[in-house]
Structures are given as C-alpha cells and as structure tokens.
Design a protein around this motif. Structure first.
Motif, PDB file in Angstrom:
ATOM      1  N   LEU A 123      43.248  24.151  45.682  1.00 41.63           N
ATOM      2  CA  LEU A 123      42.419  24.677  44.680  1.00 41.63           C
ATOM      3  C   LEU A 123      42.942  25.951  44.431  1.00 41.63           C
ATOM      4  CD1 LEU A 123      38.687  23.869  45.560  1.00 41.63           C
ATOM      5  CD2 LEU A 123      40.002  22.630  44.229  1.00 41.63           C
ATOM      6  N   VAL A 124      43.075  26.473  42.815  1.00 42.24           N
ATOM      7  CA  VAL A 124      43.529  27.651  42.438  1.00 42.24           C
ATOM      8  C   VAL A 124      42.575  28.817  43.099  1.00 42.24           C
ATOM      9  CG1 VAL A 124      44.096  29.225  40.282  1.00 42.24           C
ATOM     10  CG2 VAL A 124      44.611  26.655  40.430  1.00 42.24           C
ATOM     11  N   GLN A 125      43.229  29.734  43.326  1.00 41.04           N
ATOM     12  CA  GLN A 125      42.343  30.972  44.027  1.00 41.04           C
ATOM     13  C   GLN A 125      42.749  32.329  43.567  1.00 41.04           C
ATOM     14  OE1 GLN A 125      39.979  30.696  46.759  1.00 41.04           O
ATOM     15  NE2 GLN A 125      40.781  28.424  46.435  1.00 41.04           N
ATOM     16  N   SER A 126      41.971  33.187  43.283  1.00 40.82           N
ATOM     17  CA  SER A 126      42.167  34.384  42.583  1.00 40.82           C
ATOM     18  C   SER A 126      41.425  35.728  43.094  1.00 40.82           C
ATOM     19  CB  SER A 126      41.773  34.193  41.018  1.00 40.82           C
ATOM     20  OG  SER A 126      40.136  34.191  40.962  1.00 40.82           O
ATOM     21  N   VAL A 127      41.842  36.735  42.868  1.00 48.13           N
ATOM     22  CA  VAL A 127      41.596  38.141  43.019  1.00 48.13           C
ATOM     23  C   VAL A 127      41.264  38.992  41.965  1.00 48.13           C
ATOM     24  CG1 VAL A 127      41.508  40.341  44.373  1.00 48.13           C
ATOM     25  CG2 VAL A 127      41.977  38.244  45.455  1.00 48.13           C
ATOM     26  N   LYS A 128      40.183  39.337  41.216  1.00 49.66           N
ATOM     27  CA  LYS A 128      39.950  40.044  39.885  1.00 49.66           C
ATOM     28  C   LYS A 128      40.822  41.178  40.117  1.00 49.66           C
ATOM     29  CE  LYS A 128      36.414  40.443  36.215  1.00 49.66           C
ATOM     30  NZ  LYS A 128      37.156  39.492  35.393  1.00 49.66           N
ATOM     31  N   ALA A 129      41.463  41.580  39.049  1.00 45.18           N
ATOM     32  CA  ALA A 129      42.072  42.631  38.563  1.00 45.18           C
ATOM     33  C   ALA A 129      41.101  43.761  37.856  1.00 45.18           C
ATOM     34  CB  ALA A 129      43.354  42.900  37.592  1.00 45.18           C
ATOM     35  N   ASP A 130      41.200  45.011  38.216  1.00 45.90           N
ATOM     36  CA  ASP A 130      40.564  46.041  37.486  1.00 45.90           C
ATOM     37  C   ASP A 130      41.461  47.019  36.976  1.00 45.90           C
ATOM     38  OD1 ASP A 130      41.065  47.644  39.779  1.00 45.90           O
ATOM     39  OD2 ASP A 130      39.091  47.338  40.588  1.00 45.90           O
ATOM     40  N   GLY A 131      40.999  48.319  36.451  1.00 46.16           N
ATOM     41  CA  GLY A 131      41.929  49.179  35.839  1.00 46.16           C
ATOM     42  C   GLY A 131      42.728  49.784  36.915  1.00 46.16           C
ATOM     43  N   SER A 132      42.383  49.834  38.021  1.00 42.51           N
ATOM     44  CA  SER A 132      43.032  50.628  38.983  1.00 42.51           C
ATOM     45  C   SER A 132      43.839  49.936  40.091  1.00 42.51           C
ATOM     46  CB  SER A 132      42.180  51.716  39.748  1.00 42.51           C
ATOM     47  OG  SER A 132      40.892  50.922  40.336  1.00 42.51           O
ATOM     48  N   THR A 133      43.420  48.667  40.335  1.00 42.01           N
ATOM     49  CA  THR A 133      44.000  47.839  41.313  1.00 42.01           C
ATOM     50  C   THR A 133      44.683  46.378  40.576  1.00 42.01           C
ATOM     51  OG1 THR A 133      42.141  46.858  41.878  1.00 42.01           O
ATOM     52  CG2 THR A 133      42.965  48.626  43.090  1.00 42.01           C
ATOM     53  N   GLU A 154      51.055  38.350  40.776  1.00 38.60           N
ATOM     54  CA  GLU A 154      50.157  39.580  40.871  1.00 38.60           C
ATOM     55  C   GLU A 154      49.969  39.843  39.566  1.00 38.60           C
ATOM     56  OE1 GLU A 154      51.136  44.342  42.146  1.00 38.60           O
ATOM     57  OE2 GLU A 154      52.551  42.609  42.890  1.00 38.60           O
ATOM     58  N   ILE A 155      48.726  39.947  39.378  1.00 36.01           N
ATOM     59  CA  ILE A 155      48.232  40.459  37.775  1.00 36.01           C
ATOM     60  C   ILE A 155      47.762  41.663  37.543  1.00 36.01           C
ATOM     61  CG2 ILE A 155      48.021  37.824  37.362  1.00 36.01           C
ATOM     62  CD1 ILE A 155      44.881  38.194  37.874  1.00 36.01           C
ATOM     63  N   ARG A 156      47.883  42.067  36.342  1.00 33.41           N
ATOM     64  CA  ARG A 156      46.936  43.288  35.704  1.00 33.41           C
ATOM     65  C   ARG A 156      45.748  42.854  34.910  1.00 33.41           C
ATOM     66  NH1 ARG A 156      52.337  44.150  34.910  1.00 33.41           N
ATOM     67  NH2 ARG A 156      52.165  43.235  32.839  1.00 33.41           N
ATOM     68  N   ALA A 157      44.859  43.784  34.786  1.00 35.07           N
ATOM     69  CA  ALA A 157      43.739  43.372  33.997  1.00 35.07           C
ATOM     70  C   ALA A 157      44.304  43.111  32.353  1.00 35.07           C
ATOM     71  CB  ALA A 157      42.747  44.494  33.905  1.00 35.07           C
ATOM     72  N   GLY A 158      43.795  41.919  31.931  1.00 39.00           N
ATOM     73  CA  GLY A 158      44.330  41.797  30.620  1.00 39.00           C
ATOM     74  C   GLY A 158      43.630  40.493  29.986  1.00 39.00           C
ATOM     75  N   SER A 159      44.149  39.556  29.895  1.00 39.54           N
ATOM     76  CA  SER A 159      43.707  38.134  29.234  1.00 39.54           C
ATOM     77  C   SER A 159      42.726  37.730  29.858  1.00 39.54           C
ATOM     78  CB  SER A 159      44.802  37.149  29.090  1.00 39.54           C
ATOM     79  OG  SER A 159      45.952  37.957  28.267  1.00 39.54           O
ATOM     80  N   ASP A 160      41.958  36.496  29.450  1.00 45.17           N
ATOM     81  CA  ASP A 160      40.827  35.970  29.803  1.00 45.17           C
ATOM     82  C   ASP A 160      41.380  35.374  31.278  1.00 45.17           C
ATOM     83  OD1 ASP A 160      38.218  34.804  29.224  1.00 45.17           O
ATOM     84  OD2 ASP A 160      39.553  32.947  30.242  1.00 45.17           O
ATOM     85  N   GLU A 161      40.425  35.585  32.303  1.00 41.37           N
ATOM     86  CA  GLU A 161      40.781  35.033  33.579  1.00 41.37           C
ATOM     87  C   GLU A 161      40.922  33.494  33.766  1.00 41.37           C
ATOM     88  OE1 GLU A 161      39.523  35.628  38.217  1.00 41.37           O
ATOM     89  OE2 GLU A 161      38.039  36.321  36.776  1.00 41.37           O
ATOM     90  N   ASN A 162      40.112  32.915  32.909  1.00 44.64           N
ATOM     91  CA  ASN A 162      39.793  31.499  32.976  1.00 44.64           C
ATOM     92  C   ASN A 162      41.181  30.771  32.336  1.00 44.64           C
ATOM     93  OD1 ASN A 162      37.405  31.357  34.142  1.00 44.64           O
ATOM     94  ND2 ASN A 162      36.256  31.375  32.157  1.00 44.64           N
ATOM     95  N   ASP A 163      41.558  31.360  31.323  1.00 43.81           N
ATOM     96  CA  ASP A 163      42.943  31.159  30.782  1.00 43.81           C
ATOM     97  C   ASP A 163      44.133  31.307  31.813  1.00 43.81           C
ATOM     98  OD1 ASP A 163      41.562  30.626  28.345  1.00 43.81           O
ATOM     99  OD2 ASP A 163      42.542  32.132  27.149  1.00 43.81           O
ATOM    100  N   ARG A 164      44.137  32.536  32.547  1.00 45.63           N
ATOM    101  CA  ARG A 164      45.009  32.618  33.486  1.00 45.63           C
ATOM    102  C   ARG A 164      45.130  31.549  34.490  1.00 45.63           C
ATOM    103  NH1 ARG A 164      45.169  39.196  34.263  1.00 45.63           N
ATOM    104  NH2 ARG A 164      46.706  39.586  32.936  1.00 45.63           N
ATOM    105  N   LEU A 165      43.753  31.103  34.920  1.00 47.94           N
ATOM    106  CA  LEU A 165      43.846  30.172  36.137  1.00 47.94           C
ATOM    107  C   LEU A 165      44.250  28.865  35.706  1.00 47.94           C
ATOM    108  CD1 LEU A 165      40.188  31.255  37.602  1.00 47.94           C
ATOM    109  CD2 LEU A 165      42.499  31.949  38.390  1.00 47.94           C
TER     110      LEU A 165
END
Length: 198
Positions: A123-133, A154-165
C-alpha cells in the motif's frame, strides 16, 4: 438641628451612540483558505506513456526527473528487492548528488520506515509535509508474484496530498512492469536490471 443634606442630582442618561459609531462597518469575514493546487495529470500521463515505450534504460534518469516534477518532489529513489524479498537496494535516483546513491546502502523490509512499510503492505505510505520539514511518499511496485520494489519521493508542502498519493501509485504500477528479477537469484550481489522494449 443639623442642616438637611442636599439631594443627590439625578443620574444623567447615557448619551445616545454617535452616528459615527452606528455607521462603523462590520469587519469583513475571514476568507476560506484556497484549496491546494491540483497536479498536472497531462504530464503524468506522458510519463507513463514514455515508461511503457522505454527502449533504453539510460532514459530512466530523465523520466525520474519528469516524475519528480509531476509529483512536485524534490527527490526520488527507485528501490528494488532482492530475490528473497528481504532487502531493498536503490538502483536509480533523481534530485540527489551522484555519489549519494552509492552511499544510501540497503533497507531491510522489516525496518520501520515508509519505504519498508510500503513494500510489506503493498500500500502507498506517506508522511505529511509542512512548512518547515519535507514529507515522503512511498509507493510499492507490485507484480502478480508479489512486491518487487518501491518508488520513494521526498515532497514539499504543496498540491493536494490525495492527488500525489494517486499519482505515485500510477507511476509505481507502470514501473512494476519494467523491473526485472535479480540476475543471480540467491546472490547478495545480484545485478538489477530494468526490462526495456526492443
């Protein structure tokens, strides 16, 4: 006899509110935050089409670069499992210095991180990005016989997370058709290759 005390003056009525106070505008409502931008599906579709027509594994770095742009990722690593499905080895990357890939080492599939978890669970896994990490997305490459590897971003805060997954899962599914079995099964130093069309 003592002189009577003078009566207290009557209380003055409160002055009516000034016309200026009555005419003061009410504060404007706080606007709702804008929704995150959507990923460009047209670019993602072109990446998958080019992966399907891949004829030379030397094109992989360029395709990984475009995949990173489509996912708005600062870095990508393609991990492939050994023949026993116990160890993940990085075979291609984008967004990192050239010598980083050789220094990454391997990941055991029972490690506690998003890459190993994606491989174990399928399954796709994720760790949410924020403004500093930075955050991370790990999408498994799954074939009929089981998982073959993981594409980790490795992602930065930006587009919709569901889209990225969803986008990462689509690219991983296409990459799964290209990942070959280690050349020497049972060997810890097996060579990993990508299948290409002739």
């Amino acid at each position: 006899p003592a002189a009577p005390r003078p009566a207290a003056p009557p209380a003055r009525p409160a002055p009516p509110p000034s016309e200026k106070a009555q005419d003061e505008p009410k504060p404007a409502p706080v606007p709702e935050p804008a929704p995150p931008p959507r990923l460009r599906l047209d670019e993602l579709a072109r990446v998958c089409s080019d992966l399907a027509r891949l004829s030379d594994s030397s094109s992989i770095p360029g395709i990984l670069e475009r995949t990173a742009m489509a996912l708005e990722a600062s870095g990508l690593v393609l991990w492939v499992a050994d023949a026993q499905g116990q160890v993940l080895t990085p075979i291609a990357a984008h967004g990192y210095p050239a010598n980083v890939l050789s220094r990454m080492g391997t990941i055991r599939v029972d490690d506690e991180n998003v890459t190993a978890t994606a491989f174990r669970t399928g399954l796709v896994q994720s760790v949410k990005a924020d403004g500093s990490t930075s955050g991370a997305i790990a999408a498994p490459l799954v074939a009929p016989g089981g998982p073959l590897g993981v594409i980790a971003a490795e992602i930065r805060a930006g587009s919709d997370e569901n889209d990225r997954l969803a986008a990462a899962a689509i690219v991983a599914a296409q990459l799964a058709t290209l990942v070959g079995v280690p050349a020497a099964e049972g060997s810890e130093t097996a060579n990993y290759e990508l299948r290409t069309t002739n």
